[in-house]
Design an enzyme around this catalytic site. Structure first.
Site, PDB file in Angstrom:
ATOM      1  N   ASP A  16       7.869  -3.597  -6.635  1.00 37.22           N
ATOM      2  CA  ASP A  16       6.607  -3.555  -7.363  1.00 37.22           C
ATOM      3  C   ASP A  16       6.913  -3.258  -8.828  1.00 37.22           C
ATOM      4  O   ASP A  16       7.573  -2.259  -9.141  1.00 37.22           O
ATOM      5  CB  ASP A  16       5.694  -2.472  -6.793  1.00 37.22           C
ATOM      6  CG  ASP A  16       5.162  -2.834  -5.410  1.00 37.22           C
ATOM      7  OD1 ASP A  16       5.453  -3.940  -4.933  1.00 37.22           O
ATOM      8  OD2 ASP A  16       4.456  -2.002  -4.818  1.00 37.22           O
TER       9      ASP A  16
ATOM     10  N   ASP B 109      -5.953  -7.391   0.928  1.00 35.20           N
ATOM     11  CA  ASP B 109      -5.758  -5.959   0.749  1.00 35.20           C
ATOM     12  C   ASP B 109      -7.068  -5.273   1.076  1.00 35.20           C
ATOM     13  O   ASP B 109      -8.100  -5.574   0.462  1.00 35.20           O
ATOM     14  CB  ASP B 109      -5.351  -5.654  -0.694  1.00 35.20           C
ATOM     15  CG  ASP B 109      -4.149  -6.493  -1.125  1.00 35.20           C
ATOM     16  OD1 ASP B 109      -3.297  -6.780  -0.268  1.00 35.20           O
ATOM     17  OD2 ASP B 109      -4.083  -6.856  -2.311  1.00 35.20           O
TER      18      ASP B 109
END
Length: 239
Positions: A8, A129
């Site tokens: 990330d 998500d």
């Protein structure tokens, strides 16, 4: 099942967030390309890359870091975060990203997902998500009324390569994945599902592997960086 180690990217660094909060970022490596090489050298077959700044800003921000990762590795990588138009999709695929992940745009412009999946077969995934079962967008900052399974089923016939399902409340919390919700999604659609959020131990991976659902793989980040998940053993178990 494939283990997708997560890189990330925030401000050029390799970080992990806690439950998607940008102000709760822990930097694990200031050289994402070196981290990617380490994952490749360990035997990983894929990389999972997320441009966190891009997810909030709606356009690529950590492009330089992504390109350095691509230059440093030979294994395929999937990328999400700030990819919201055909031009950006095409640019990343031309630069060597194997699969782009469309999240926010899957809610706000689902026709683009269909168009992209048709134009680039096998190279477009949808990122779903969710917080409490409902989809969140724009870097998880905005919650919608869409239920995960309902949205996933809209793309079943679009030709997408995979669905990446993340339980936001589990992400980075080291508390284990939402196995029941992930398995239910995988059994409800005919698209390969990748589990994300909370994978923190070998037992978590085994539970996902044996959950009686056709999961394509699982994403893990913090557990690998913290050493809670032995990468070599995890790869062995999933193979």
């Amino acid at each position: 099942m494939i283990l997708y180690p997560a890189i990330d990217l925030k401000d050029g660094n390799c970080v992990r967030l806690l439950k998607g909060e940008m102000d709760k970022a822990t930097v694990f490596n200031d050289d994402p390309a070196a981290q990617a090489r380490a994952f490749q050298d360990a035997g990983c077959e894929w990389l999972h890359l997320v441009d966190l700044n891009g997810a909030f800003e709606g356009q690529p921000v950590n492009g330089g870091a992504v390109e350095r990762i691509l230059d440093a590795t030979d294994i395929p990588a999937q990328l999400g975060g700030g990819i919201r138009d055909m031009a950006t999709i095409e640019t990343w695929l031309k630069k060597g990203i194997r699969r782009v992940i469309l999240g926010t745009v899957a809610v706000e412009n689902p026709d683009l997902v269909v168009e992209a999946a048709k134009a680039f077969p096998g190279q477009v995934a949808v990122g779903l998500d969710a917080r409490n079962g409902k989809i969140a967008t724009r870097g998880w900052a905005e919650e919608t009324h869409y239920l995960v399974t309902d949205l996933a089923q809209k793309f079943e016939d679009a030709g997408i390569a995979a669905i990446i399902y993340t339980d936001i409340e589990r992400d980075g919390a080291m508390g284990g994945p939402n196995i029941s919700a992930t398995a239910a999604l995988a059994n409800a659609v005919n698209v390969p599902v990748i589990a994300s959020g909370g994978v923190s131990s070998l037992d978590d991976l085994i539970a996902l592997r044996d959950c009686d659902a056709p999961l394509n793989g699982a994403i893990s980040g913090r557990a690998i960086y913290d050493g809670a998940l032995d990468l070599a053993e995890a790869l062995k178990v999933l193979r």
